[in-house]
Design an enzyme around this catalytic site. Structure first.
Site, PDB file in Angstrom:
ATOM      1  N   ASN A  14       0.869  -1.117   0.051  1.00 46.96           N
ATOM      2  CA  ASN A  14       0.150  -0.002  -0.065  1.00 46.96           C
ATOM      3  C   ASN A  14       0.704   1.153  -0.113  1.00 46.96           C
ATOM      4  O   ASN A  14       1.907   1.193   0.689  1.00 46.96           O
ATOM      5  CB  ASN A  14      -0.827   0.086   1.211  1.00 46.96           C
ATOM      6  CG  ASN A  14      -1.682  -1.162   1.369  1.00 46.96           C
ATOM      7  OD1 ASN A  14      -2.532  -1.409   0.485  1.00 46.96           O
ATOM      8  ND2 ASN A  14      -2.001  -1.534   2.756  1.00 46.96           N
ATOM      9  N   ASP A  28       1.131   4.613   2.032  1.00 48.90           N
ATOM     10  CA  ASP A  28       0.543   4.843   3.282  1.00 48.90           C
ATOM     11  C   ASP A  28       0.510   6.492   3.176  1.00 48.90           C
ATOM     12  O   ASP A  28       1.311   7.136   2.881  1.00 48.90           O
ATOM     13  CB  ASP A  28       1.579   4.765   4.453  1.00 48.90           C
ATOM     14  CG  ASP A  28       1.383   3.156   4.728  1.00 48.90           C
ATOM     15  OD1 ASP A  28       0.412   2.301   4.235  1.00 48.90           O
ATOM     16  OD2 ASP A  28       2.062   2.528   5.566  1.00 48.90           O
ATOM     17  N   LYS A  72       1.352  -4.427   4.982  1.00 45.63           N
ATOM     18  CA  LYS A  72       1.926  -5.482   5.731  1.00 45.63           C
ATOM     19  C   LYS A  72       2.894  -6.299   4.860  1.00 45.63           C
ATOM     20  O   LYS A  72       4.050  -6.558   5.337  1.00 45.63           O
ATOM     21  CB  LYS A  72       0.839  -6.218   6.427  1.00 45.63           C
ATOM     22  CG  LYS A  72      -0.074  -5.670   7.372  1.00 45.63           C
ATOM     23  CD  LYS A  72      -0.742  -6.686   8.271  1.00 45.63           C
ATOM     24  CE  LYS A  72       0.017  -7.316   9.411  1.00 45.63           C
ATOM     25  NZ  LYS A  72       0.846  -6.343  10.206  1.00 45.63           N
ATOM     26  N   GLU A  77      -3.713  -9.752   4.602  1.00 46.78           N
ATOM     27  CA  GLU A  77      -4.273  -8.414   3.988  1.00 46.78           C
ATOM     28  C   GLU A  77      -4.500  -8.751   2.283  1.00 46.78           C
ATOM     29  O   GLU A  77      -5.030  -8.034   1.767  1.00 46.78           O
ATOM     30  CB  GLU A  77      -3.244  -7.363   4.000  1.00 46.78           C
ATOM     31  CG  GLU A  77      -3.552  -6.528   5.188  1.00 46.78           C
ATOM     32  CD  GLU A  77      -2.532  -5.188   5.403  1.00 46.78           C
ATOM     33  OE1 GLU A  77      -2.947  -4.370   6.418  1.00 46.78           O
ATOM     34  OE2 GLU A  77      -1.663  -5.122   4.739  1.00 46.78           O
ATOM     35  N   ASN A  99      -0.161 -10.738  17.978  1.00 47.18           N
ATOM     36  CA  ASN A  99      -0.265  -9.840  18.989  1.00 47.18           C
ATOM     37  C   ASN A  99      -1.114 -10.522  20.045  1.00 47.18           C
ATOM     38  O   ASN A  99      -1.895 -11.186  19.926  1.00 47.18           O
ATOM     39  CB  ASN A  99      -0.201  -8.211  18.670  1.00 47.18           C
ATOM     40  CG  ASN A  99      -1.691  -8.036  18.072  1.00 47.18           C
ATOM     41  OD1 ASN A  99      -2.660  -8.688  18.420  1.00 47.18           O
ATOM     42  ND2 ASN A  99      -1.818  -6.897  17.396  1.00 47.18           N
ATOM     43  N   GLY A 155       4.104  -5.785  22.213  1.00 47.24           N
ATOM     44  CA  GLY A 155       4.360  -4.424  22.230  1.00 47.24           C
ATOM     45  C   GLY A 155       5.642  -4.152  22.964  1.00 47.24           C
ATOM     46  O   GLY A 155       6.507  -4.904  22.913  1.00 47.24           O
ATOM     47  N   GLY A 175       7.504  -6.817  24.967  1.00 43.82           N
ATOM     48  CA  GLY A 175       8.424  -7.831  24.307  1.00 43.82           C
ATOM     49  C   GLY A 175       7.786  -8.845  23.739  1.00 43.82           C
ATOM     50  O   GLY A 175       6.709  -8.636  23.139  1.00 43.82           O
ATOM     51  N   ASP A 222       5.365  -5.519  11.774  1.00 43.49           N
ATOM     52  CA  ASP A 222       5.791  -5.922  10.463  1.00 43.49           C
ATOM     53  C   ASP A 222       7.547  -5.975  10.468  1.00 43.49           C
ATOM     54  O   ASP A 222       8.002  -7.076   9.940  1.00 43.49           O
ATOM     55  CB  ASP A 222       5.516  -5.257   9.211  1.00 43.49           C
ATOM     56  CG  ASP A 222       3.679  -5.012   9.004  1.00 43.49           C
ATOM     57  OD1 ASP A 222       3.243  -6.176   9.607  1.00 43.49           O
ATOM     58  OD2 ASP A 222       3.469  -4.288   8.751  1.00 43.49           O
ATOM     59  N   ARG A 278      11.163   6.001  14.761  1.00 42.43           N
ATOM     60  CA  ARG A 278      11.502   6.848  13.546  1.00 42.43           C
ATOM     61  C   ARG A 278       9.638   6.827  13.077  1.00 42.43           C
ATOM     62  O   ARG A 278       9.183   5.940  13.309  1.00 42.43           O
ATOM     63  CB  ARG A 278      12.253   6.280  12.407  1.00 42.43           C
ATOM     64  CG  ARG A 278      13.586   5.926  13.031  1.00 42.43           C
ATOM     65  CD  ARG A 278      14.303   5.013  12.116  1.00 42.43           C
ATOM     66  NE  ARG A 278      15.881   4.633  12.564  1.00 42.43           N
ATOM     67  CZ  ARG A 278      16.489   3.803  12.077  1.00 42.43           C
ATOM     68  NH1 ARG A 278      16.197   2.962  11.281  1.00 42.43           N
ATOM     69  NH2 ARG A 278      17.726   3.451  12.597  1.00 42.43           N
TER      70      ARG A 278
END
Length: 309
Positions: free
Chosen positions: A10, A12, A39, A136, A180, A224, A227, A256, A289
């Site tokens: 995609n 973004d 992704k 996706e 996750n 997250g 860890g 990702d 970043r």
């Protein structure tokens, strides 16, 4: 050794906001930028930047939105088997707030037309050491790729995101599942509708990974900043790999980055715990970043960061 990634790409469109708007509310952006994303695209770039030889199977439109994606992939050294089709290139509308949290709305576009694998694509999958998949792109294509990889002896890694109901045939072809905490909870409830959903703490994550490893040989449950938890079938315990505390700027694409870096590490060594530590370091670097692809670190950056953290 080599990796194939089959997945989405995609463009973004990223809006920086002080806070994510509530339903019906308008907020003014404090900044805007467009980046390569999706992704599959994020993960294949992470694999390449982490040092592995990688090929991307994807679909792009013939519009101008495809051009920065192709340029980014070639700059990263990705080999591609990309279809150009008469549909708009996928796009994602992303808002990132002052605490680095985000919301994402995806228009699949050409990604939805990645249907039916060609002989060249099947050959690449069969010759690879690893196949990395997400959700996706159309589920029948994901299933076909996983099934072909399994028959060829290619190690299949599925990042079950965005989560959806997964056929047992797909789970049967998966060697390593990456989810996750939210995806793990939903998937566990799919597999056992009688279970009670509970908040996923680090301790609960170990138990939840134990539930999921009944369906696949190995599970990594990411948490997250806390860890990740690693559980392999046949092991009585899960390993908790602690997160690395950093100041986050933008969490878009961190998961990702984790997946791609992990598979690149596995392509060099089968040590799943160490690969998870490498991937955790890569993700910690990425959140410092802005943007998905621009935030993905190189192998040397990850190695140096691990050495000091």
């Amino acid at each position: 050794m080599s990796v194939v990634v089959l997945g989405s790409a995609n463009l973004d469109l990223v809006y920086a906001v002080d806070r994510i708007p509530s339903p019906g509310e308008t907020v003014l952006a404090t900044g805007f930028a467009s980046y390569p994303g999706g992704k599959g695209n994020n993960q294949v770039t992470a694999v390449a930047r982490a040092g592995a030889d990688v090929t991307f199977i994807a679909a792009l439109g013939t519009d101008a939105a495809a051009d920065p994606l192709l340029t980014s992939l070639r700059t990263a050294g990705v080999h591609d088997l990309i279809r150009r089709i008469d549909e708009p290139t996928g796009t994602a509308l992303i808002t990132v707030d002052a605490s680095a949290e985000n919301t994402i709305v995806v228009n699949s576009g050409a990604n939805a037309q990645l249907i039916g694998l060609t002989d060249a694509e099947l050959s690449a999958i069969g010759e690879a050491s690893f196949l990395l998949l997400q959700l996706e792109t159309p589920l029948p294509t994901v299933l076909d790729a996983a099934r072909h990889a399994k028959a060829a002896g290619t190690y299949v890694v599925l990042n079950a995101a965005p989560i959806r109901t997964l056929p047992q045939e797909l789970l049967d072809a998966v060697d390593l599942l990456i989810v996750n905490e939210h995806e793990a909870d939903l998937l566990a409830s799919q597999l056992d509708p009688t279970r009670t959903s509970v908040p996923v703490t680090a301790d609960e994550a170990a138990r939840l990974a134990g539930e999921l490893v009944r369906s696949v040989p190995a599970v990594i449950l990411t948490l997250g900043p806390e860890g990740a938890v690693v559980r392999e079938r046949g092991s009585d315990t899960a390993t908790h790999v602690p997160g690395i505390r950093v100041t986050a700027v933008d969490t878009t694409g961190a998961g990702d980055t984790f997946c791609g870096a992990l598979v690149a590490a596995l392509d060099r060594s089968p040590d799943l715990d160490d690969a998870t530590r490498f991937a955790t370091a890569a993700a910690a670097l990425s959140v410092q970043r802005a943007g998905a692809v621009p935030s993905i670190p190189l192998e040397k950056e990850i190695t140096d960061f691990r050495a000091t953290h």
